[in-house]
Design an enzyme around this catalytic site. Structure first.
Site, PDB file in Angstrom:
ATOM      1  N   LEU A 124      -7.351 -20.713  13.941  1.00  0.00           N
ATOM      2  CA  LEU A 124      -6.603 -20.715  13.547  1.00  0.00           C
ATOM      3  C   LEU A 124      -6.569 -22.340  12.887  1.00  0.00           C
ATOM      4  CD1 LEU A 124      -2.925 -20.152  13.663  1.00  0.00           C
ATOM      5  CD2 LEU A 124      -3.357 -20.348  15.870  1.00  0.00           C
ATOM      6  N   CYS A 125      -6.234 -22.623  12.490  1.00  0.00           N
ATOM      7  CA  CYS A 125      -6.212 -24.213  12.161  1.00  0.00           C
ATOM      8  C   CYS A 125      -4.975 -24.792  11.261  1.00  0.00           C
ATOM      9  CB  CYS A 125      -7.179 -24.634  11.338  1.00  0.00           C
ATOM     10  SG  CYS A 125      -7.986 -26.683  11.243  1.00  0.00           S
ATOM     11  N   VAL A 126      -4.512 -25.275  11.618  1.00  0.00           N
ATOM     12  CA  VAL A 126      -2.429 -26.552  10.881  1.00  0.00           C
ATOM     13  C   VAL A 126      -3.600 -28.351  11.287  1.00  0.00           C
ATOM     14  CG1 VAL A 126      -1.051 -27.437  11.415  1.00  0.00           C
ATOM     15  CG2 VAL A 126      -1.305 -25.053  11.994  1.00  0.00           C
ATOM     16  N   SER A 132       3.530 -30.211  13.979  1.00  0.00           N
ATOM     17  CA  SER A 132       4.618 -30.882  14.260  1.00  0.00           C
ATOM     18  C   SER A 132       5.947 -29.979  13.558  1.00  0.00           C
ATOM     19  CB  SER A 132       5.788 -32.206  14.362  1.00  0.00           C
ATOM     20  OG  SER A 132       5.401 -32.261  12.943  1.00  0.00           O
ATOM     21  N   LYS A 133       5.111 -29.186  12.437  1.00  0.00           N
ATOM     22  CA  LYS A 133       6.368 -28.340  11.923  1.00  0.00           C
ATOM     23  C   LYS A 133       5.924 -26.860  12.319  1.00  0.00           C
ATOM     24  CE  LYS A 133       6.918 -31.518   7.993  1.00  0.00           C
ATOM     25  NZ  LYS A 133       7.981 -31.490   7.549  1.00  0.00           N
ATOM     26  N   LEU A 135       3.693 -24.456  12.213  1.00  0.00           N
ATOM     27  CA  LEU A 135       3.173 -23.888  11.151  1.00  0.00           C
ATOM     28  C   LEU A 135       2.189 -22.807  12.109  1.00  0.00           C
ATOM     29  CD1 LEU A 135       2.025 -26.306   9.193  1.00  0.00           C
ATOM     30  CD2 LEU A 135       3.635 -24.307   8.154  1.00  0.00           C
ATOM     31  N   LEU A 410     -17.565 -15.632  17.478  1.00  0.00           N
ATOM     32  CA  LEU A 410     -17.732 -16.976  16.549  1.00  0.00           C
ATOM     33  C   LEU A 410     -17.374 -18.069  16.386  1.00  0.00           C
ATOM     34  CD1 LEU A 410     -19.777 -14.676  13.856  1.00  0.00           C
ATOM     35  CD2 LEU A 410     -20.393 -15.674  15.816  1.00  0.00           C
TER      36      LEU A 410
END
Length: 410
Positions: A124-126, A132-133, A135, A410
């Site tokens: 999980l990466c933004v 601040s969105k 997402l 992993l």
């Protein structure tokens, strides 16, 4: 948090038929759109690699950041039976730039006495500029919906942060290999009671592995390794259940370019190392061990830009099936020999540090092999499944430390 442990294991929310699952994607903020990534397309895998290598997990001082290679992502995201819909991205509508990602892969999990299909959620990466969105919650809801559409209502995931409520917590341990470099990049330091020269001497490993019959795992070993793995993993409260194809994928598919000679125990593009011990008389596989490569970018260092880190993966030995082996020390001794050889191979292959967690049987040999406790904790979470806490960094309910957790994420 703070609630008593559940008396019975089981789901929290019942599974729903497909028609009762939300059919349309969750809405994204204005200017963004969903994108299913094709991990078979080198251009798209590079987009995921670029996003993760610039925006994914960093340590607290922002000195190191995981750097997943394209080969690693191929290995991690494409196990047998993977669903491409579970490689989920968010793009900017105007220029199609990938700015967020989450993934799931199917797994069969055993938690205590229950075996069920689940998804293993990861990466999980933004993008840093879009944090601040809000997402991340939408990504989590959408990947959950995609899993539910395929009839999967349980998941496993890990995080360095504490959320309600970890099913177990394990600590990272580090075995230093390349002492001068680790000190140079401030990964470790020379203790007051030691000089650099003595520290290098203390952590030196042998030039070649010690165990007789040790060799790299091959295709012909898959069924024996699978059988040994399955029997060995019964000993832990939570563990994956793997088919022959999954064993083949996990331990053989990331071996890199097999046409190239394996110089110093390493091939171009290699991400996983798996070795077996074969009895020369019976041709039986008595043990195996594996580790994988996950380097970290060293941020803003004048000399070094990559920390080469190996991570202990799965292992098994038939010594454990001998009566009394856990209590009389023979299991720990055997595992120390196996993982000791893994350290020698990793050092020869050019790794700087070898990492392991307090799970499986690791606690018994970490000190013997000169691993030091790290600052990092890894919390394990089950989604929509309730079970009492599992022994990780500490013993729980008569189960020794580590032996609650048999899953390596992993």
């Amino acid at each position: 948090m703070g609630e008593d442990a559940p008396l019975d294991d089981g789901y929290i929310e019942p599974s729903k038929p497909r028609e009762e699952v939300r059919q349309e994607p969750y809405p994204l903020p204005k200017d963004f759109e969903w994108s299913v990534l094709d991990i078979n397309d080198p251009k798209q895998i590079k987009e995921v690699y670029d996003l993760l290598s610039l925006n994914y997990v960093e340590d607290d001082d922002a000195s190191f950041r995981f750097q997943y290679s394209a080969e690693f992502l191929e290995w991690a995201l494409k196990p047998p039976g993977y669903y491409k819909e579970w490689h989920l991205g968010v793009r900017v509508s105007s220029n199609k730039k990938l700015v967020a990602f989450i993934s799931g892969v199917p797994v069969t999990l055993r938690v205590r006495g229950n075996v069920f299909r689940a998804s293993e959620i990861n990466y999980l990466c933004v993008h840093k500029k879009l944090r601040s969105k809000r997402l991340a919650p939408v990504l989590i809801k959408e990947i959950t919906r995609q899993c539910n559409l395929l009839g999967i209502f349980q998941a496993i995931y890990t995080a360095g942060v504490v959320l309600p409520t970890p099913v177990s917590t394990c600590r990272y341990f580090h075995r230093s290999l390349n002492i001068p470099k680790l000190i140079d990049v401030k990964f470790t330091f020379v203790p007051r009671s030691m000089t650099l020269a003595r520290m290098i001497r203390v952590f030196k490993t042998a030039a070649v592995p010690h165990l007789g019959g040790l060799r790299e795992m091959e295709e012909k070993d898959v069924s024996q390794v699978a059988e040994l793995f399955t029997r060995y993993m019964q000993r832990f409260d939570m563990a994956p259940v793997m088919t022959l194809d999954e064993v083949r994928h996990q331990f053989l598919s990331g071996r890199g370019d097999l046409e190239s000679p394996s110089e110093k125990y390493r091939r171009p593009g290699q991400v996983v190392w798996t070795y077996v011990v074969e009895n020369p008389e019976t041709r039986r596989i008595t043990d195996f061990f594996s580790f994988y490569s996950l380097p970290s970018t060293i941020i803003n260092h004048p000399k070094h830009n990559l920390l080469e880190a190996a991570y202990l993966f799965y292992y098994a030995t038939d010594v454990v099936f001998d009566a009394g082996s856990e209590h009389n020390g023979t299991l720990n001794k055997r595992l120390s020999s196996l993982v000791g050889d893994a350290l020698i191979i990793a050092n020869q292959a050019g790794f700087d540090v070898f990492n392991a967690l307090t799970l499986m049987d690791n606690v018994g040999f970490l000190e013997d092999l000169k691993f030091g406790a790290g600052d990092g904790l890894l919390n394990f979470y089950l989604y929509n499944w309730r079970t009492a806490p599992l022994a990780g960094v500490k013993a729980i309910g008569g189960v020794d430390a580590g032996k609650g957790v048999g899953v390596v994420m992993l």
